[in-house]
Write an enzyme that holds these catalytic residues in place. Structure first.
Site, PDB file in Angstrom:
ATOM      1  N   ILE A  26     -13.640  23.063  20.248  1.00 48.05           N
ATOM      2  CA  ILE A  26     -13.499  21.822  20.991  1.00 48.05           C
ATOM      3  C   ILE A  26     -13.746  22.140  22.453  1.00 48.05           C
ATOM      4  O   ILE A  26     -13.086  23.006  23.038  1.00 48.05           O
ATOM      5  CB  ILE A  26     -12.107  21.189  20.808  1.00 48.05           C
ATOM      6  CG1 ILE A  26     -11.852  20.864  19.326  1.00 48.05           C
ATOM      7  CG2 ILE A  26     -11.983  19.938  21.668  1.00 48.05           C
ATOM      8  CD1 ILE A  26     -12.820  19.870  18.722  1.00 48.05           C
ATOM      9  N   LYS A  27     -14.690  21.430  23.076  1.00 50.16           N
ATOM     10  CA  LYS A  27     -15.016  21.661  24.486  1.00 50.16           C
ATOM     11  C   LYS A  27     -14.103  20.817  25.377  1.00 50.16           C
ATOM     12  O   LYS A  27     -14.041  19.597  25.229  1.00 50.16           O
ATOM     13  CB  LYS A  27     -16.482  21.301  24.766  1.00 50.16           C
ATOM     14  CG  LYS A  27     -17.479  22.309  24.229  1.00 50.16           C
ATOM     15  CD  LYS A  27     -18.918  21.871  24.484  1.00 50.16           C
ATOM     16  CE  LYS A  27     -19.357  22.127  25.900  1.00 50.16           C
ATOM     17  NZ  LYS A  27     -20.808  21.831  26.082  1.00 50.16           N
ATOM     18  N   ILE A  28     -13.435  21.510  26.285  1.00 47.32           N
ATOM     19  CA  ILE A  28     -12.546  20.851  27.241  1.00 47.32           C
ATOM     20  C   ILE A  28     -12.964  21.259  28.654  1.00 47.32           C
ATOM     21  O   ILE A  28     -13.050  22.458  28.942  1.00 47.32           O
ATOM     22  CB  ILE A  28     -11.075  21.244  26.996  1.00 47.32           C
ATOM     23  CG1 ILE A  28     -10.636  20.794  25.598  1.00 47.32           C
ATOM     24  CG2 ILE A  28     -10.167  20.653  28.066  1.00 47.32           C
ATOM     25  CD1 ILE A  28      -9.226  21.224  25.227  1.00 47.32           C
TER      26      ILE A  28
END
Length: 374
Positions: A139-141
């Site tokens: 998951i890209k944050i």
């Protein structure tokens, strides 16, 4: 089939990923061909999804189902992007298994409009992680100040994270601390921390684009001599920070429990200046335990003619710091540049998301017209 240049990068500790994703790639066999060539992972972003959706007809079947189900634009974006990522994750699963989960992963970004909202980012990360349902997902944050706590929270819940949009060395250090905090909490929560992975995406070429513009305005011989050196210098100093953090007693405790270090990932590695070598941000950033995610053109150039000469980072720290010091002496503020780049980066992410929403809206309307006419 394999690429000698990619094999050489791998032997020197660099995992090569592709910064692109579409159903043309996954369903047409091209991603599998690239995996056979030596590509070990995939990153995506809203612009990539919008471009993919506007080309070809591989999305028509799913869009038709969404229209018939009465899905709105937000729901359609969620369903389309998570499905793309699932398909890529399936292609990459053998790599994931072969590398014991280190590579073979695909990244999916939270809605960038949430980048300044910690709680909303945390919830988005949970929803995406659950919806995709693949263990080889990142998951890209974004690495905003508000994103730091969300990074720790996601990791603490067993979610693997690709921290994106890092420009500054101070922020990168904060990201690594957020990673350590997240793993410590995950361990307390009973998670197997050997299964939780993370990369920290440090952006490279945009630094040169902004600083070179300022050097050109200064116009002196000293300024000209510093052109296109800041991006590499900044990234190399980031690797120095990585070596420092992941040699601390705090890290050793986690390592003894099976944790693997958060790898530096070089992002924005396509050159923006046509006068520069097209593999500059590949051959200039070779070091153990790193990732380089490349747009298609950069990957093709790397395969074709990159000259990989071994480690080009360690041993360069003094020279790299000198570059940043020289820029400061010329009146170019490092802190101002990296703050501007983060702000612009977030703006670009949000603009890309808006474009993706509009592209999906247009596609839903086009297909709805066809469905209603039947």
């Amino acid at each position: 089939m394999s690429s000698t240049n990619l094999e050489t990068l791998h032997r020197n500790g660099v995992s090569v990923w592709l910064d692109d994703l579409s159903r043309e790639l996954t369903d047409g066999g091209e991603l599998q061909r690239l995996v056979d060539l030596g590509v070990l992972g995939v990153t995506s972003n809203p612009t990539i999804f919008a471009t993919a959706l506007s080309k070809g007809d591989r999305y028509t079947e799913q869009v038709t189902e969404l229209v018939k189900a009465g899905a709105d634009t937000e729901k359609a974006v969620f369903e389309i992007t998570t499905e793309d990522v699932r398909r890529a994750a399936d292609v990459l699963k053998p790599v994931f298994d072969r590398t014991d989960g280190l590579d073979g992963r695909v990244s999916l970004e939270v809605d960038p409009r949430l980048a300044r909202d910690t709680a909303a980012t945390e919830e988005s990360a949970r929803q995406l992680w659950k919806a995709v349902g693949k263990e080889n997902l990142y998951i890209k944050i974004p690495a905003t100040v508000e994103g730091l706590a969300a990074i720790s929270t996601a990791l603490s819940e067993g979610i693997s994270v690709n921290v994106t949009l890092i420009f500054s060395l101070d922020r990168y250090r904060a990201v690594m601390q957020a990673f350590l905090t997240g793993l410590e909490q995950a361990k307390l929560n009973g998670h197997d921390i050997s299964k939780i992975e993370s990369v920290a995406s440090f952006f490279v070429s945009r630094v040169d684009t902004e600083i070179d513009k300022r050097l050109d305005e200064i116009g002196t011989e000293e300024a000209k001599a510093l052109r296109s050196k800041a991006g590499l210098a900044n990234a190399r100093l980031a690797y120095q920070a990585y070596e420092e953090v992941f040699s601390t007693p705090r890290w050793q405790v986690l390592k003894e429990s099976g944790a693997r270090a958060q790898r530096p990932l070089w992002a924005s590695t396509g050159v923006k200046d046509p006068n520069l070598p097209d593999t500059l941000y590949v051959t200039g950033l070779v070091a153990p335990n790193t990732v380089n995610t490349m747009p298609g053109k950069t990957l093709d150039a790397t395969v074709d003619h990159a000259e990989v000469s071994g480690d080009t980072i360690r041993g360069s720290y003094g020279e790299s710091q000198q570059v940043l010091d020289d820029l400061e002496r010329l009146g170019i503020s490092y802190s101002e540049v990296v703050e501007l780049l983060e702000t612009e980066g977030l703006d670009k992410f949000e603009k890309s998301w808006t474009e993706l929403l509009q592209t999906v809206t247009d596609e839903l309307e086009r297909v709805k017209t066809q469905v209603d006419a039947q």
